[in-house]
Write an enzyme that holds these catalytic residues in place. Structure first.
Site, PDB file in Angstrom:
ATOM      1  N   SER A  87       0.800  -1.213  -0.013  1.00 37.73           N
ATOM      2  CA  SER A  87      -0.016   0.024   0.008  1.00 37.73           C
ATOM      3  C   SER A  87       0.887   1.188   0.086  1.00 37.73           C
ATOM      4  CB  SER A  87      -0.646  -0.090   1.349  1.00 37.73           C
ATOM      5  OG  SER A  87      -1.521   1.140   1.590  1.00 37.73           O
ATOM      6  N   TYR A  96      -1.236  -0.606  10.856  1.00 42.96           N
ATOM      7  CA  TYR A  96      -1.296  -1.022   9.641  1.00 42.96           C
ATOM      8  C   TYR A  96      -0.221  -0.803   8.684  1.00 42.96           C
ATOM      9  CZ  TYR A  96      -2.831  -1.477   4.953  1.00 42.96           C
ATOM     10  OH  TYR A  96      -3.260  -1.866   3.444  1.00 42.96           O
ATOM     11  N   LYS A 151       2.718  -3.508   6.783  1.00 43.99           N
ATOM     12  CA  LYS A 151       3.055  -3.391   5.341  1.00 43.99           C
ATOM     13  C   LYS A 151       4.579  -3.260   5.192  1.00 43.99           C
ATOM     14  CE  LYS A 151      -0.741  -4.599   3.557  1.00 43.99           C
ATOM     15  NZ  LYS A 151      -1.145  -5.869   2.899  1.00 43.99           N
TER      16      LYS A 151
HETATM   17  C1  WQD Z   1      -9.710   9.607   0.589  1.00 40.12           C
HETATM   18  C2  WQD Z   1     -10.066  11.065   0.715  1.00 40.12           C
HETATM   19  C3  WQD Z   1     -10.206  11.915   3.056  1.00 40.12           C
HETATM   20  C4  WQD Z   1     -14.175   9.744   3.469  1.00 40.12           C
HETATM   21  C5  WQD Z   1      -6.944   4.855   3.041  1.00 40.12           C
HETATM   22  C6  WQD Z   1      -5.999   4.184   3.591  1.00 40.12           C
HETATM   23  C7  WQD Z   1      -4.848   3.652   2.692  1.00 40.12           C
HETATM   24  C8  WQD Z   1      -5.550   2.667   1.852  1.00 40.12           C
HETATM   25  C9  WQD Z   1      -6.761   3.352   1.031  1.00 40.12           C
HETATM   26  C10 WQD Z   1      -5.319   0.256   2.524  1.00 40.12           C
HETATM   27  C11 WQD Z   1      -9.338  11.910   1.875  1.00 40.12           C
HETATM   28  C12 WQD Z   1     -11.739  12.032   2.137  1.00 40.12           C
HETATM   29  C13 WQD Z   1     -12.768  10.099   3.134  1.00 40.12           C
HETATM   30  C14 WQD Z   1     -15.179  10.488   3.868  1.00 40.12           C
HETATM   31  C15 WQD Z   1     -13.738  12.455   3.209  1.00 40.12           C
HETATM   32  N1  WQD Z   1      -5.953   1.471   2.469  1.00 40.12           N
HETATM   33  N2  WQD Z   1     -12.799  11.441   2.715  1.00 40.12           N
HETATM   34  N3  WQD Z   1     -15.080  11.808   3.539  1.00 40.12           N
HETATM   35  O1  WQD Z   1      -7.446   7.783   3.510  1.00 40.12           O
HETATM   36  O2  WQD Z   1      -6.504   8.182   0.946  1.00 40.12           O
HETATM   37  O3  WQD Z   1      -6.523   5.982   2.010  1.00 40.12           O
HETATM   38  O4  WQD Z   1      -7.530   4.027   2.068  1.00 40.12           O
HETATM   39  O5  WQD Z   1      -4.085   0.168   2.151  1.00 40.12           O
HETATM   40  O6  WQD Z   1      -3.999   2.864   3.613  1.00 40.12           O
HETATM   41  O7  WQD Z   1      -5.295   5.293   4.421  1.00 40.12           O
HETATM   42  O8  WQD Z   1      -8.639   6.925   1.648  1.00 40.12           O
HETATM   43  O9  WQD Z   1     -10.921   7.060   0.964  1.00 40.12           O
HETATM   44  O10 WQD Z   1     -10.267   7.145   3.410  1.00 40.12           O
HETATM   45  O11 WQD Z   1     -10.001   9.017   1.786  1.00 40.12           O
HETATM   46  O12 WQD Z   1     -13.892  13.631   2.681  1.00 40.12           O
HETATM   47  O13 WQD Z   1     -16.176  10.228   4.354  1.00 40.12           O
HETATM   48  O14 WQD Z   1     -11.437  11.410   1.121  1.00 40.12           O
HETATM   49  O15 WQD Z   1     -10.129  13.038   3.692  1.00 40.12           O
HETATM   50  O16 WQD Z   1      -9.007  12.954   1.323  1.00 40.12           O
HETATM   51  P1  WQD Z   1      -7.260   7.481   2.054  1.00 40.12           P
HETATM   52  P2  WQD Z   1     -10.016   7.450   2.030  1.00 40.12           P
END
Ligand code: WQD
Length: 336
Positions: free
Chosen positions: A125, A149, A153
């Site tokens: 990741s 996590y 990894k």
């Molecule tokens: C994306 C964007 C949030 C939810 C995570 C893990 C990473 C990987 C993928 C495993 C950000 C914004 C989110 C919401 C929002 N997982 N957001 N409202 O955090 O980039 O990555 O998932 O490998 O390890 O960290 O993904 O989809 O949670 O967030 O505004 O209800 O959407 O702030 O900018 P992220 P995400």
């Protein structure tokens, strides 16, 4: 054609990779404990592929089961998905994450070594790059973890690097995913998160189906074009194709690699909301709320090495991702 074991093969990315491998002519065996996969995924995979699926229900930590699979199935290579993957949850349950993710990998590697199977693709990741605010991150960016996590990894990657460096018979593919989203073109498999998803697109999907009321945008004061967080979303079918290319390269060359699987294109939260609104045919409601702890402003992949080493290039657009997600979730609602 080779015979491939997919640990966690009934999960979101595993099931899409299963179909990619079958389409590429490989025989595929699934091992999954179904703690994060629907029981009917194998049946859906059979319906899509038109072939019976070989599935072992069990845990990657079960060494005796692994030994039995390697003895019964003449496995040539492994794609290892089976792991826990929620950053926030890992902070609450660090020992579960270390036991399952690190212990599971080490158990698998020991069983592979005993069986003389030394070709493995490892599901990693972009989280290994830590809380870094960098556009187009290269693979040689320093690794750092900010959650258990992320630690698991990095530890998994490091263990694999050590094994491959010490014994040239091992061929290791480390794939660092950015933000996988979307669903299979058949709309028969897709992301199936819990009640309240942590990740953006599955949350938006539940607002689009009416299961959730509105999208909470975690901050609009980031240093990005519209102030909301920017990420590198990649279609899960492109991601699956990346696994097929990685496995084929390992088996053909024996050369290990570590590559980003991303598009190199950044999309903001509001971009995703707009694209999903277009896909589902209505303006989805949202509100701006406080930033989420631990979030960074902008993270995208430098995709050049995957192209150079594997010939990988993501094909699908954000609109494709949203359309495929909407077809999947709306189909699920219709079939309830
Ligand atoms: C994306 C964007 C949030 C939810 C995570 C893990 C990473 C990987 C993928 C495993 C950000 C914004 C989110 C919401 C929002 N997982 N957001 N409202 O955090 O980039 O990555 O998932 O490998 O390890 O960290 O993904 O989809 O949670 O967030 O505004 O209800 O959407 O702030 O900018 P992220 P995400």
């Amino acid at each position: 054609m080779a015979r491939i074991l997919l640990t966690g093969g009934a999960g979101y990315i595993g099931s899409h990779t299963y179909l990619g491998l079958v389409e590429a002519g490989h025989e595929v065996v699934i091992l999954d404990n179904f703690t994060n996969a629907r029981d009917d995924v194998p049946e859906r995979l059979e319906r899509i592929s038109g072939r019976p699926a070989t599935v072992y229900r069990g845990d990657v930590l079960d060494r005796a089961l692994l030994d039995r699979i390697f003895a019964d199935q003449a496995i040539d290579g492994v794609v290892h998905f089976a792991a826990l993957k929620a950053v926030g949850e890992s902070v609450q349950k660090p020992l579960d994450y270390i036991h399952t993710n690190v212990g599971g990998l080490l158990t698998l590697l020991a069983a592979m070594e005993a069986a003389g199977v030394r070709c493995i693709v490892f599901s990693s990741s972009a989280t290994v790059y830590g809380d870094t605010d960098i556009q187009r991150i290269p693979e040689d960016h320093p690794r750092s973890h900010t959650s258990p996590y992320g630690y698991t990894k990095i530890t998994g990657e490091t263990a694999l690097e050590q094994v491959a460096a010490a014994d040239a018979r091992w061929a290791v593919g480390i794939l660092r995913y950015f933000n996988p989203v979307g669903a299979h073109r058949s709309a028969l498999i897709g992301e199936d998160p819990g009640d309240i998803p942590n990740n953006l697109m599955p949350y938006i999907a539940k607002v689009a189906t009416g299961e959730l009321r509105r999208i909470n945008v975690f901050g609009d004061d980031y240093n990005t074009p519209d102030g909301t967080g920017v990420r590198d979303y990649i279609h899960v079918e492109d991601l699956a194709h990346g696994h097929v290319l990685s496995l084929n390269a390992l088996m053909e060359t024996g050369e290990s690699h570590a590559v980003n699987l991303g598009t190199g294109i950044g999309s903001s939260v509001l971009d995703v909301i707009r694209a999903y609104s277009a896909a589902c045919g209505r303006d989805l409601p949202y509100r701006i709320v406080a930033r989420r702890q631990g979030d960074v402003s902008s993270v995208t992949a430098l995709p050049d090495k995957a192209r150079a080493v594997l010939g990988f290039e993501a094909q699908k657009t954000l609109d494709d991702m949203c359309r495929s997600s909407w077809a999947w979730v709306s189909g699920q609602i219709a079939n309830r």
